[in-house]
Design a protein around this motif. Sequence first.
Motif, short mmCIF file in Angstrom:
data_model
loop_
_atom_site.label_atom_id
_atom_site.label_comp_id
_atom_site.label_asym_id
_atom_site.label_seq_id
_atom_site.Cartn_x
_atom_site.Cartn_y
_atom_site.Cartn_z
N MET A 152 0.81 -1.22 0.00
CA MET A 152 0.00 0.00 0.00
C MET A 152 0.85 1.28 0.00
O MET A 152 0.36 2.34 -0.34
N VAL A 153 2.13 1.17 0.39
CA VAL A 153 2.98 2.38 0.41
C VAL A 153 3.04 2.98 -1.00
O VAL A 153 2.83 4.18 -1.20
N ASP A 154 3.32 2.15 -2.00
CA ASP A 154 3.39 2.65 -3.38
C ASP A 154 2.02 3.07 -3.89
O ASP A 154 1.87 4.11 -4.54
N ILE A 155 1.02 2.25 -3.59
CA ILE A 155 -0.33 2.55 -4.10
C ILE A 155 -0.81 3.90 -3.56
O ILE A 155 -1.30 4.75 -4.30
N MET A 156 -0.62 4.12 -2.27
CA MET A 156 -1.10 5.37 -1.68
C MET A 156 -0.23 6.56 -2.09
O MET A 156 -0.74 7.66 -2.30
N SER A 157 1.07 6.33 -2.25
CA SER A 157 1.94 7.42 -2.68
C SER A 157 1.57 7.85 -4.10
O SER A 157 1.58 9.05 -4.41
N ASN A 158 1.26 6.88 -4.94
CA ASN A 158 0.94 7.22 -6.34
C ASN A 158 -0.28 8.13 -6.47
O ASN A 158 -0.37 8.90 -7.42
#
Length: 591
Positions: free
Chosen positions: A250-256
């Motif tokens: 979720m770190v990448d998903i939310m950062s995107n």
Amino acid sequence: MWGFYNRLLAIDITQKCFDVNPISDELLHRTLGGKGLATHLLLQHNPPQVDPLGPDNHLILATGPVTGTAIWGSCRYGVFTKSPQTGYYSESYSGGTVAEYMTRTGYDAMMIEGASDKPVWMEVCEEGAFFHSAQDLWGLDSFTTEDRVKAWIKENRPDAENCGVVCIGPAGENLVAYAVIENDYWRSAGRTGVGAVMGSKKIKAIAFWGNKKKDSADPELAKGFAKELAKLAKDDKGVQAYKNMGTSMMVDIMSNVGSFPTHYWHKGQAGHKENINAAALHERLKVIPNACLKCFIACGRLSTVKEGRHKGLKIEGPEYETIYAFGGLCEVDSIEEIAYLNDICDRLGMDTITAGNLVAFTIEASRQGKIEFDIDYGQVDKIAGLLQDIAYRRGIGDTLARGIKAVAKAWDMEDQAIHVKGMEPAGYDPRVLKGMGLAYGTSDRGACHLRATFYKPELANMIDPDQIEGKAEMFTEWEDRLTIFDSLILCRFYRDLYQWEELATMIKGITGLEMDRERMRSIAGAITDNTRRFNIREGLSPEEDHLPKRFYTEALPETGKVIARGQMEQLLADYYSVRGWDEKGRPRDND
Ligand code: SF4
């Protein structure tokens, strides 16, 4: 009734005695057990306006009808009480293995009232509850406590093949408002301070063992259903993603999407993302996927630090929410250091989401000269020291142990504090995901991401994150389905696999009850009405359904997004209307 024992273990911890009370079929039919049952019990037994840390606040631990069956995602228990963190309804759930042992004791729920004058630990088995002195356990961390209690059972109870243990750490003993109840070392009923309620009753641990088995209405149907689901799920993309990357993906998903809360909610992206995301976790730590009992998803990460000052540190995690709280809000820029802070919180028995939020809030206070305390973003050792100070209530830690509402007031920073009803949001910024604003506003336990998990439909393009009109209808359906999850007590990550139809099949196989979507929604709606009644009885005002001011006024720098107060008003009005509540958010027969 199939799927239940129809038995409540009622414990008076002041007197060290117990009763076994019947639970009627009618009540179980109406509530489906779990959350529905516990909410009914709380409304019935908790005196209004009770002190959450006083002896009259009841602490309820419950399993659901699916616990102990072949159903996937069913090894979970729930804890229900009045929260010392919010002053309102409290629910918190945990996985691991312990729910399997809880259900083998032959009770659908246990309800504890009173308070012991000296530390105790309890043994719950088919014969009832037994009380042991915990004088030698008081002060120990949660891992050592679990080990000691398990060793005692092994040595003294030859009939117990194995046992499950829940316990508190020093934070629970010291009544930190966001202390957790822990099991299987790293799994916890993590939110709303249930560990402090257990600590206020001076219960250090509870061990469960037994051999009871519930009968299912149609065991073949339940088994066939579970077998079929495992086959179908093999190629499911969501299952594969959780299995391969865990929640850290979720770190990448939310950062995107610019919704990864950073720098105490001043930013939606972290410049050091590559050091703390799923790739970093899987590269820099040795990771083995780990599952609760009865689970094929295995979202857990059994991780060991490979190099550096924490070499050898072993932990299940860090989960996304811990990464966001320490890596995002406090800007700790290394996954190993986040694992280290996670380990400290686990041993002390403290919620990582709230702890991370409060540390970041302290950093803001320090920078603004509101307090004389030297700490800044990314300073891991100072953060680690502050976590210890909170758990042992030393210096500034004593104020922080009381929770964000008390801290913000003490430091004259109420306009800057991010919370709803005293609980801090998870790692989904509602300025980007507006349905999460509605979730944080209306959840019975404060700014909770799990009651509706509405980030899922918003991220999966099932509905536009910026849409306001019509959002409450879809939101309420998600919330209702997941309320049924909480009565059955199922893991959230099975939400794509268990739609209404699958839930109906499962309920029929286990309990024999014929359900359709409409009937389940009606049960879920009644449970939500009851949690709302509980909160109103404790003094909830509709203004407390609003988000913190900064979400309305401070735009995220990367996207320029806010959620306007008017948008939130619209979402709330629509939600009240869909729920059949009046314009002040009161269930109709509450007048
Ligand atoms: S998906 Fe994760 S939290 Fe859910 S049951 Fe499986 S391992 Fe446990």
